[in-house]
Design an enzyme around this catalytic site. Structure first.
Site, PDB file in Angstrom:
ATOM      1  N   CYS B   2     -12.376  16.552 -29.878  1.00  0.00           N
ATOM      2  CA  CYS B   2     -13.376  15.759 -29.187  1.00  0.00           C
ATOM      3  C   CYS B   2     -12.784  14.381 -28.966  1.00  0.00           C
ATOM      4  O   CYS B   2     -11.698  14.083 -29.436  1.00  0.00           O
ATOM      5  CB  CYS B   2     -14.644  15.594 -30.025  1.00  0.00           C
ATOM      6  SG  CYS B   2     -15.225  17.121 -30.758  1.00  0.00           S
ATOM      7  N   ARG B  27     -10.063  15.336 -23.428  1.00  0.00           N
ATOM      8  CA  ARG B  27     -10.074  15.861 -24.790  1.00  0.00           C
ATOM      9  C   ARG B  27     -11.200  16.876 -25.007  1.00  0.00           C
ATOM     10  O   ARG B  27     -11.303  17.481 -26.065  1.00  0.00           O
ATOM     11  CB  ARG B  27     -10.244  14.721 -25.787  1.00  0.00           C
ATOM     12  CG  ARG B  27      -9.089  13.731 -25.785  1.00  0.00           C
ATOM     13  CD  ARG B  27      -9.356  12.582 -26.720  1.00  0.00           C
ATOM     14  NE  ARG B  27      -9.361  13.007 -28.101  1.00  0.00           N
ATOM     15  CZ  ARG B  27      -8.279  13.091 -28.858  1.00  0.00           C
ATOM     16  NH1 ARG B  27      -7.119  12.798 -28.362  1.00  0.00           N
ATOM     17  NH2 ARG B  27      -8.372  13.469 -30.106  1.00  0.00           N
ATOM     18  N   TRP B  72     -15.959  18.932 -27.538  1.00  0.00           N
ATOM     19  CA  TRP B  72     -15.389  20.230 -27.200  1.00  0.00           C
ATOM     20  C   TRP B  72     -15.734  21.112 -28.380  1.00  0.00           C
ATOM     21  O   TRP B  72     -15.225  20.919 -29.479  1.00  0.00           O
ATOM     22  CB  TRP B  72     -13.886  20.080 -27.006  1.00  0.00           C
ATOM     23  CG  TRP B  72     -13.190  21.323 -26.569  1.00  0.00           C
ATOM     24  CD1 TRP B  72     -13.233  21.909 -25.342  1.00  0.00           C
ATOM     25  CD2 TRP B  72     -12.281  22.109 -27.349  1.00  0.00           C
ATOM     26  NE1 TRP B  72     -12.435  23.016 -25.314  1.00  0.00           N
ATOM     27  CE2 TRP B  72     -11.831  23.165 -26.527  1.00  0.00           C
ATOM     28  CE3 TRP B  72     -11.803  22.027 -28.652  1.00  0.00           C
ATOM     29  CZ2 TRP B  72     -10.942  24.123 -26.963  1.00  0.00           C
ATOM     30  CZ3 TRP B  72     -10.907  22.995 -29.093  1.00  0.00           C
ATOM     31  CH2 TRP B  72     -10.491  24.028 -28.252  1.00  0.00           C
ATOM     32  N   ASN B  98     -14.909  13.566 -34.817  1.00  0.00           N
ATOM     33  CA  ASN B  98     -13.915  14.459 -34.234  1.00  0.00           C
ATOM     34  C   ASN B  98     -13.183  15.104 -35.388  1.00  0.00           C
ATOM     35  O   ASN B  98     -12.649  14.411 -36.242  1.00  0.00           O
ATOM     36  CB  ASN B  98     -12.948  13.636 -33.358  1.00  0.00           C
ATOM     37  CG  ASN B  98     -11.770  14.453 -32.871  1.00  0.00           C
ATOM     38  OD1 ASN B  98     -11.871  15.668 -32.713  1.00  0.00           O
ATOM     39  ND2 ASN B  98     -10.653  13.785 -32.634  1.00  0.00           N
ATOM     40  N   GLY B  99     -13.194  16.453 -35.449  1.00  0.00           N
ATOM     41  CA  GLY B  99     -12.505  17.136 -36.538  1.00  0.00           C
ATOM     42  C   GLY B  99     -13.341  18.280 -37.063  1.00  0.00           C
ATOM     43  O   GLY B  99     -14.255  18.759 -36.388  1.00  0.00           O
ATOM     44  N   GLU B 470       5.892  30.616 -20.106  1.00  0.00           N
ATOM     45  CA  GLU B 470       5.244  29.359 -19.762  1.00  0.00           C
ATOM     46  C   GLU B 470       4.609  29.451 -18.368  1.00  0.00           C
ATOM     47  O   GLU B 470       3.515  28.944 -18.141  1.00  0.00           O
ATOM     48  CB  GLU B 470       6.264  28.208 -19.834  1.00  0.00           C
ATOM     49  CG  GLU B 470       5.769  26.849 -19.348  1.00  0.00           C
ATOM     50  CD  GLU B 470       4.612  26.268 -20.153  1.00  0.00           C
ATOM     51  OE1 GLU B 470       4.311  26.780 -21.246  1.00  0.00           O
ATOM     52  OE2 GLU B 470       3.995  25.298 -19.672  1.00  0.00           O
ATOM     53  N   LYS B 474       0.694  28.820 -17.700  1.00  0.00           N
ATOM     54  CA  LYS B 474       0.220  27.819 -16.747  1.00  0.00           C
ATOM     55  C   LYS B 474      -0.762  28.453 -15.772  1.00  0.00           C
ATOM     56  O   LYS B 474      -1.804  27.885 -15.474  1.00  0.00           O
ATOM     57  CB  LYS B 474       1.430  27.254 -16.018  1.00  0.00           C
ATOM     58  CG  LYS B 474       1.267  25.888 -15.476  1.00  0.00           C
ATOM     59  CD  LYS B 474       1.770  24.794 -16.397  1.00  0.00           C
ATOM     60  CE  LYS B 474       1.172  24.818 -17.756  1.00  0.00           C
ATOM     61  NZ  LYS B 474       1.702  23.845 -18.669  1.00  0.00           N
ATOM     62  N   GLU B 477      -4.058  29.286 -17.447  1.00  0.00           N
ATOM     63  CA  GLU B 477      -4.694  28.038 -17.854  1.00  0.00           C
ATOM     64  C   GLU B 477      -5.535  27.427 -16.729  1.00  0.00           C
ATOM     65  O   GLU B 477      -6.671  27.039 -16.931  1.00  0.00           O
ATOM     66  CB  GLU B 477      -3.583  27.049 -18.203  1.00  0.00           C
ATOM     67  CG  GLU B 477      -3.790  26.203 -19.394  1.00  0.00           C
ATOM     68  CD  GLU B 477      -2.531  25.420 -19.771  1.00  0.00           C
ATOM     69  OE1 GLU B 477      -2.435  25.087 -20.931  1.00  0.00           O
ATOM     70  OE2 GLU B 477      -1.665  25.112 -18.918  1.00  0.00           O
ATOM     71  N   HIS B 493       8.698  49.646 -22.041  1.00  0.00           N
ATOM     72  CA  HIS B 493       8.114  50.010 -23.334  1.00  0.00           C
ATOM     73  C   HIS B 493       6.596  49.880 -23.314  1.00  0.00           C
ATOM     74  O   HIS B 493       5.975  49.734 -24.350  1.00  0.00           O
ATOM     75  CB  HIS B 493       8.707  49.158 -24.452  1.00  0.00           C
ATOM     76  CG  HIS B 493      10.182  49.357 -24.613  1.00  0.00           C
ATOM     77  ND1 HIS B 493      10.728  50.496 -25.137  1.00  0.00           N
ATOM     78  CD2 HIS B 493      11.226  48.571 -24.275  1.00  0.00           C
ATOM     79  CE1 HIS B 493      12.048  50.403 -25.129  1.00  0.00           C
ATOM     80  NE2 HIS B 493      12.371  49.245 -24.607  1.00  0.00           N
ATOM     81  N   LYS B 593      -6.690  18.623 -23.896  1.00  0.00           N
ATOM     82  CA  LYS B 593      -5.294  18.213 -23.755  1.00  0.00           C
ATOM     83  C   LYS B 593      -4.497  18.301 -25.050  1.00  0.00           C
ATOM     84  O   LYS B 593      -3.477  18.936 -25.129  1.00  0.00           O
ATOM     85  CB  LYS B 593      -5.242  16.795 -23.217  1.00  0.00           C
ATOM     86  CG  LYS B 593      -3.843  16.233 -23.066  1.00  0.00           C
ATOM     87  CD  LYS B 593      -3.237  16.646 -21.765  1.00  0.00           C
ATOM     88  CE  LYS B 593      -1.770  16.317 -21.698  1.00  0.00           C
ATOM     89  NZ  LYS B 593      -1.119  17.052 -20.639  1.00  0.00           N
TER      90      LYS B 593
END
Lengths: 396, 598
Positions: B2, B27, B72, B98-99, B470, B474, B477, B493, B593
């Protein structure tokens, strides 16, 4: 007062140096041409700037951002299709309420040019200057301080005072532009010319510097001039046994190895590796991340970013664009040459070679004076090249 | 994860808090709220949804002290009720957090039995009720006493009815104080403060702090006053604006060449002079990271083995923490863009506990990780606002190559000449990226091949296997297309069974790489299942283009460095796919982020 800078065009006559950047972003003295314009405006306290961008606009936007680095506020107006300067200027209409300055972004100017225009009392004004080659521009006829006629690119000699494309304009100009465009006129000059007897256009002679590059070899001349504008300093690592005379600028993280001889004015960017035993003569600019191997000689040239030059090269009055890789024993002398640009031929004295971006040149290649090699080309070992080569040429 | 902000000064607190929250939106943003001391009384407003919902509902509060929060969800789903701030039963105290509070169930049971009334499902709410029990006239003291009872991680800010004070505490979550003239600021991240000040104090674990318009006092765990030096932030708030680009992500992709240039500039000399990793007192390397950084670490593994021939292992930070450990102590390299990733911080502590030498690769000077490790190599990508990592990922790749080259030279695998030649190749990388950017319209065209798919595969081999992982990350995301990356050799496989004409495959094959021929064979297998193939390869590679429906070309590059241009091409591809699909590119749903929860 706000300023509008026109920076949407490509500048096709300067190919191959405009294949991936607009003309305004060609670096002169290691700075884009447009940076000189922005700094000239900022020096006169003009801090609100609208940039009209189009061709390869991201190159401009990622360099200038919102202008805070230059102490100005920049906003962008996007001209998707390059339909002429009248159209480009009309696009900013909603953002302009008062008199404003209109500048072409592709000429190098100093602060005095803008000061002259600001000091002029009156309304609509056109900045004019003397030119040695008036046939490339709009030649202006002046009577008692007012422009009475503009002759575009005259074939015969009609005078040597030309229009610089820098204006002070009132907001009422937009109505004229709109009508002009409807009547099929695309350039600001054409619109002004067509309104001329009714519309009073003052001519302001500038005492400052105004310089233009029309063809690739003009870049060398501009580069020489640019060094007289900038105060410079030295950082990076200079090993012992390096001789530097005159003004030599060296950027951070650059390493000049022992035995180099550098005679300024010379500007070397950041993160370069030069030498040992490299000779650089004036007036030369070298961009960022350039690698030059031992025993190479460079004179009066522009080497742009991330270029790698092998050992034992001779380079004179050349322009070498980003990312070129040149192997050992490269020879590119300058001399009198017949050069082709688009479909015209020009006789150029002391012409060097021009090499477009990402071109790879093998060992022991010789370029005749005035050679132009397009971008992304490959020249094989030991080739001898002359003339003008398109982008993506393959020489074996 | 957050964002929290706090203010005590002479401006309208609501305006400062909203401005700060806007900058912290990256955030998290499923709900937001503020608490303001208005005419001595505490007023509260919180709303589910994006920040704009709160902004619209916000009356013109006059109060000059307040706290704010953008949430969040980690504990308790997004709703008005679960949004912060929370107030005590008597309505006199409000806090944001936050946490994660780990022992909240036990605390909540106890507090409820003592008669406290809870209004939400969150872990956070116990904090405010605990504070109420501890409050005896000193807000900061009440907070300090409260933190002794809670287990977990936190950055907490609190305000009190009738007071100008903002009190805050931190453990393993970022918290920074901004210093003004007759005003002081508090935030999870400096970006929230930059509109007002560039003078900041970083608060450390276990510390509490008290802010009033007159000053800031920092206290350590034992309640003693700490002298903390002011840091000056050189980024400006303007650095973090879009400057003509449609999205931050596109802007940041275009900043790639400059980010690379700056990263090399800061580090090449350190590498060449041996100032980084001065001693070779290890015989293996372990790379530890999360998310995109983990993909950079995977590229790092190939680079370490190529340039230094040193045994290199990889571990996700969240796994390394709980792994048994080995007999020999490797050099542990931790990669975190923000320097605040909770799992990576915990891994750094664990590595040191195990007696390993530690080196962090991070983009944020002064971030928490820099205090937890022996050495730091900075990537100098500048601030990144888009949630999808772009230029910071690129510079992490650069850091991996530089470290590999450094270790290779130090352990004798590379001669001095070979080291210089490798570094010289790295110098070319910013232009390599520029060259990809110069052909963006081709990538934009190629995005039409993918934008209507439900599934999409990315395949590569060797050092481009992580590049494709990656690439897939992306794409999912920001475009919400289901995308998977595979080592091309693994297709047969299992995954081959999933291919059909509606599942495009993006395949990279770099001519000159020793797996190139194998890649061509894999691409043929894919094409035989009717999957449309989008090839990524070197300019002029007709052997590859013949097998593919479309191509994205990158400039000629040594295979070992090819992840650099290929990464940029794939970032741009994801961008254009997401744009065509109308996605919220800079703020993808459910993502934040920097992840400061475990």
């Amino acid at each position: 007062m706000k300023a509008v800078i026109l920076a949407a065009g490509e500048g096709t006559r300067l190919r191959p140096f405009t294949v991936s950047r607009p003309k305004v972003m060609i670096p002169i003295g290691n700075r884009p041409i447009l940076e000189y314009v922005v700094r000239a405006l900022a020096a006169n306290g003009i801090t609100e700037i609208i940039l009209v961008v189009g061709y390869m606009k991201e190159r401009i936007m990622s360099f200038f951002g919102n202008g805070s680095r230059f102490g100005v506020k920049i906003s962008y107006s996007i001209q998707e299709k390059q339909l002429g300067t009248a159209h480009a200027t009309l696009a900013v209409r909603s953002q302009i309420k008062d008199d404003f300055i209109l500048v072409a972004g592709d000429n190098i100017i100093d602060a005095q040019v803008i000061a002259d225009l600001l000091n002029h009392k009156g309304g609509l004004a056109m900045l004019v200057t003397d030119s040695e080659i008036p046939s490339k521009y709009g030649v202006v006829q002046i009577e008692s301080g007012q422009v009475v006629d503009i002759i575009e690119k005259p074939d015969k000699k009609v005078g040597n005072i030309i229009n610089t494309g820098i204006y002070r304009l009132p907001p009422t100009i937009f109505d004229h532009l709109e009508k002009g465009i409807m009547a099929g006129k695309s350039g600001i000059t054409h619109v002004l010319h067509s309104c001329m007897p009714r519309l009073k256009v003052d001519a302001v002679r500038s005492t400052g510097r105004w310089m233009d590059a029309v063809y690739p070899w003009d870049l060398i001349r501009l580069n020489e001039y640019a060094f007289s504008l900038s105060g410079q300093e030295t950082s990076g690592t200079i090993e012992s046994g390096v001789t530097m005379r005159g003004p030599v600028y060296v950027g951070a993280g650059t390493r000049i190895r022992a035995g180099c001889y550098i005679e300024g004015p010379v500007s070397i960017g950041e993160g370069c590796e030069i030498g040992p035993y490299v000779t650089i003569f004036p007036t030369t600019s070298i961009g960022n991340g350039v690698h030059i191997a031992p025993y190479t000689y460079i004179n009066n040239s522009m080497i742009m970013n991330n270029v790698s030059i092998g050992s034992h090269a001779h380079i004179s009055r050349a322009v070498i664009d980003d990312g070129c890789r040149i192997m050992t024993g490269f020879s590119a002398p300058s001399g009198l040459a017949q050069v082709r640009v688009e479909d015209d031929f020009f006789k150029v004295e002391k012409a060097g070679s021009m090499v477009g971006e990402f071109t790879q040149i093998g060992p022991q290649v010789v370029l005749s004076a005035g050679t132009i090699i397009g971008a992304n080309s490959r020249v094989g070992d030991g080739a001898k090249v002359s003339g003008t080569l398109e982008n993506r040429s393959l020489v074996v | 994860m957050c964002g929290i902000v706090g203010y005590s000064g002479h401006r309208r607190a609501s305006e400062v808090l909203m401005e700060g929250l806007k900058r912290l939106e990256y955030r998290g943003y499923d709900s937001a709220g503020v608490a303001i001391v208005e005419d001595g009384r505490l007023v509260l407003l919180k709303k589910q949804g994006e920040l704009e919902v709160l902004q619209k509902a916000l009356p013109k509060f006059e109060g000059r002290t307040g706290i704010g929060h953008t949430r969040w969800a980690t504990c308790g789903r997004p709703s008005d009720r679960n949004a912060h701030p929370f107030v005590s039963c008597d309505g006199k105290l409000a806090i944001v957090h936050n946490g994660i509070i780990e022992n909240y169930t036990a605390l909540r049971e106890r507090l409820e039995s003592e008669g406290h009334h809870f209004t939400s499902e969150t872990d956070t709410e116990v904090v405010v009720h605990l504070m109420e029990t501890h409050y005896t006239g000193d807000l900061r003291q009440a907070l300090a006493d409260t933190t002794r009872e809670i287990q977990g991680t936190y950055a907490i800010a609190a305000v009190l009815e009738g007071s100008l004070e903002v009190a805050a505490a931190r453990k393993e979550n970022p918290l920074v104080v901004g210093l003004g003239v007759k005003e002081n600021f508090l935030a999870s991240d400096v970006t929230a403060l930059l509109s007002y000040t560039n003078q900041v104090l970083y608060i450390r674990d276990g510390e509490t702090v008290s802010l009033t318009p007159k000053g800031v006092t920092v206290f350590d765990q034992d309640g003693a006053i700490v002298k903390r030096e002011t840091s000056v932030v050189t980024w400006s708030a303007e650095d973090a604006q879009k400057g003509g680009f449609e999205h931050f992500m596109l802007k940041e992709i275009f900043e790639g060449p400059n980010a690379i240039h700056n990263t090399l500039l800061g580090a090449l000399d350190l590498i060449e002079n041996g100032d980084v990793i001065p001693r070779m007192d290890f015989s293996s390397v372990k790379l530890v990271a999360c998310g995109s950084s983990f993909h950079a670490a995977m590229v790092g593994k190939y680079a370490m083995e190529e340039f230094a021939g040193i045994p290199t292992t990889l571990e996700l930070a969240s796994e390394y923490r709980y792994s048994p450990g080995t007999r020999e102590a490797p050099l542990v390299i931790l990669i975190t863009q923000s320097g605040e990733t909770a799992d990576t911080l915990a891994a750094a502590r664990e590595a040191r506990r195990r007696g390993c030498r530690t080196l962090a690769v991070t983009n944020v000077v002064g971030s928490t990780i820099t205090r937890e490790v022996d050495e730091v190599l900075y990537t100098k990508a500048g601030p990144e606002i888009g949630v999808a990592a772009t230029k910071t990922f690129l510079t992490q790749l650069l850091a991996m190559y530089m470290l590999a080259i450094r270790i290779g030279y130090a352990n004798g695998t590379l001669s001095h000449d070979a080291m210089r030649s490798a570094l010289s190749s790295l110098r070319q990388s910013s232009n390599m990226v520029q060259s990809v950017l110069n052909h963006m319209h081709e990538i934009e065209e190629a995005s039409k091949m993918i934008d209507e798919s439900e599934h999409c595969f990315f395949i590569g081999r060797n050092i481009n296997y992580p590049t494709m992982l990656e690439g897939a990350l992306k794409l999912k995301e920001i475009s919400y297309i289901h995308a998977e990356g595979f080592a091309a050799g693994e297709l047969k496989h299992g995954p081959l069974a999933l291919l059909d004409s509606k599942t495009p495959v993006i395949a990279v094959a770099i001519k000159g790489d020793h797996t190139y021929e194998k890649m061509l064979a894999n691409i043929s297998e894919v094409a035989a299942r009717d999957s449309p193939v989008l090839g990524v390869g070197l300019e002029g590679d007709t052997d590859l283009s013949r097998l593919c429906e479309r191509m994205i070309y990158v400039p000629p590059v040594k295979p070992v460095f090819s992840p650099i241009p290929v990464t940029v091409a794939l970032q741009a591809l994801s961008y254009y796919v997401a744009k065509r699909r109308g996605c919220s590119i800079d703020k993808p749903k459910n993502l934040a982020k920097s992840v400061t929860v475990e």
